[in-house]
Design a protein around this motif. Sequence first.
Motif, PDB file in Angstrom:
ATOM      1  N   VAL A  91       0.863  -1.113   0.000  1.00 19.15           N
ATOM      2  CA  VAL A  91      -0.042   0.069   0.002  1.00 19.15           C
ATOM      3  C   VAL A  91       1.002   1.238   0.096  1.00 19.15           C
ATOM      4  O   VAL A  91       1.614   1.394   0.833  1.00 19.15           O
ATOM      5  CB  VAL A  91      -0.924   0.016   1.153  1.00 19.15           C
ATOM      6  N   ASP A  92       0.606   2.131  -1.052  1.00 18.53           N
ATOM      7  CA  ASP A  92       1.540   3.346  -1.179  1.00 18.53           C
ATOM      8  C   ASP A  92       0.789   4.146  -2.034  1.00 18.53           C
ATOM      9  O   ASP A  92       0.027   3.843  -2.876  1.00 18.53           O
ATOM     10  CB  ASP A  92       3.047   3.045  -1.389  1.00 18.53           C
ATOM     11  N   ALA A  93       1.288   5.254  -2.023  1.00 19.22           N
ATOM     12  CA  ALA A  93       1.050   6.496  -2.792  1.00 19.22           C
ATOM     13  C   ALA A  93       1.328   6.444  -4.422  1.00 19.22           C
ATOM     14  O   ALA A  93       2.532   5.705  -4.709  1.00 19.22           O
ATOM     15  CB  ALA A  93       1.556   7.928  -2.433  1.00 19.22           C
ATOM     16  N   THR A  94       0.847   6.899  -5.329  1.00 20.45           N
ATOM     17  CA  THR A  94       1.018   6.600  -6.699  1.00 20.45           C
ATOM     18  C   THR A  94       2.300   7.022  -7.105  1.00 20.45           C
ATOM     19  O   THR A  94       2.909   6.601  -8.038  1.00 20.45           O
ATOM     20  CB  THR A  94      -0.209   7.179  -7.611  1.00 20.45           C
ATOM     21  N   ALA A 100       9.401   4.143  -8.682  1.00 17.94           N
ATOM     22  CA  ALA A 100      10.095   2.815  -8.998  1.00 17.94           C
ATOM     23  C   ALA A 100       9.922   2.020 -10.041  1.00 17.94           C
ATOM     24  O   ALA A 100      10.880   1.385 -10.331  1.00 17.94           O
ATOM     25  CB  ALA A 100       9.267   1.720  -7.726  1.00 17.94           C
ATOM     26  N   CYS A 101       8.920   2.384 -10.637  1.00 14.54           N
ATOM     27  CA  CYS A 101       8.867   1.738 -12.180  1.00 14.54           C
ATOM     28  C   CYS A 101       9.858   2.652 -13.029  1.00 14.54           C
ATOM     29  O   CYS A 101      10.556   1.706 -13.988  1.00 14.54           O
ATOM     30  CB  CYS A 101       7.270   2.079 -12.738  1.00 14.54           C
ATOM     31  N   VAL A 102      10.051   3.804 -13.045  1.00 15.80           N
ATOM     32  CA  VAL A 102      10.920   4.549 -13.774  1.00 15.80           C
ATOM     33  C   VAL A 102      12.345   4.018 -13.353  1.00 15.80           C
ATOM     34  O   VAL A 102      13.069   3.729 -14.243  1.00 15.80           O
ATOM     35  CB  VAL A 102      10.850   6.335 -13.533  1.00 15.80           C
ATOM     36  N   ALA A 103      12.606   3.882 -12.326  1.00 10.39           N
ATOM     37  CA  ALA A 103      14.102   3.147 -11.590  1.00 10.39           C
ATOM     38  C   ALA A 103      14.248   2.095 -12.421  1.00 10.39           C
ATOM     39  O   ALA A 103      15.264   1.980 -12.580  1.00 10.39           O
ATOM     40  CB  ALA A 103      14.088   3.554 -10.283  1.00 10.39           C
ATOM     41  N   TRP A 104      13.442   1.326 -12.113  1.00  9.47           N
ATOM     42  CA  TRP A 104      13.676  -0.082 -12.661  1.00  9.47           C
ATOM     43  C   TRP A 104      13.658  -0.324 -14.163  1.00  9.47           C
ATOM     44  O   TRP A 104      14.595  -1.063 -14.827  1.00  9.47           O
ATOM     45  CB  TRP A 104      12.412  -1.110 -12.193  1.00  9.47           C
TER      46      TRP A 104
END
Length: 111
Positions: A91-94, A100-104
């Motif tokens: 559970v976290d903010a968008t 995280a998606c950009v970093a990965w």
Amino acid sequence: MTTTLRALCIAAWLFASAGTVCAQNFPVRPVRIIVPATPGNPSDIIARIIGAKLSELWGQSVVYENRPGGGGTLGIAQAAKAAPDGYAHCVDATRALARACVAWARASART
């Protein structure tokens, strides 16, 4: 938080986890909610509200794990590596999920 917003959060959570619930008795052991933020953060508060209702509904313990650091990517990575059995949720903010998606994606492009 208004009652309507709470109900929407709980409904979204239940809808998202419905696929794993249908095929088996669920849960038979404690469920983990991973929050990639410090305790007291809005994401933590939302997770605890949802977790309390789920624990009441399921009759099973809900364990909260706060994993701050890396702008949320440490906790999100832990949730992504968890077994896909429905016992670990994040559970976290968008904005943290987007980071995280950009970093990965950048890390994947380098390798």
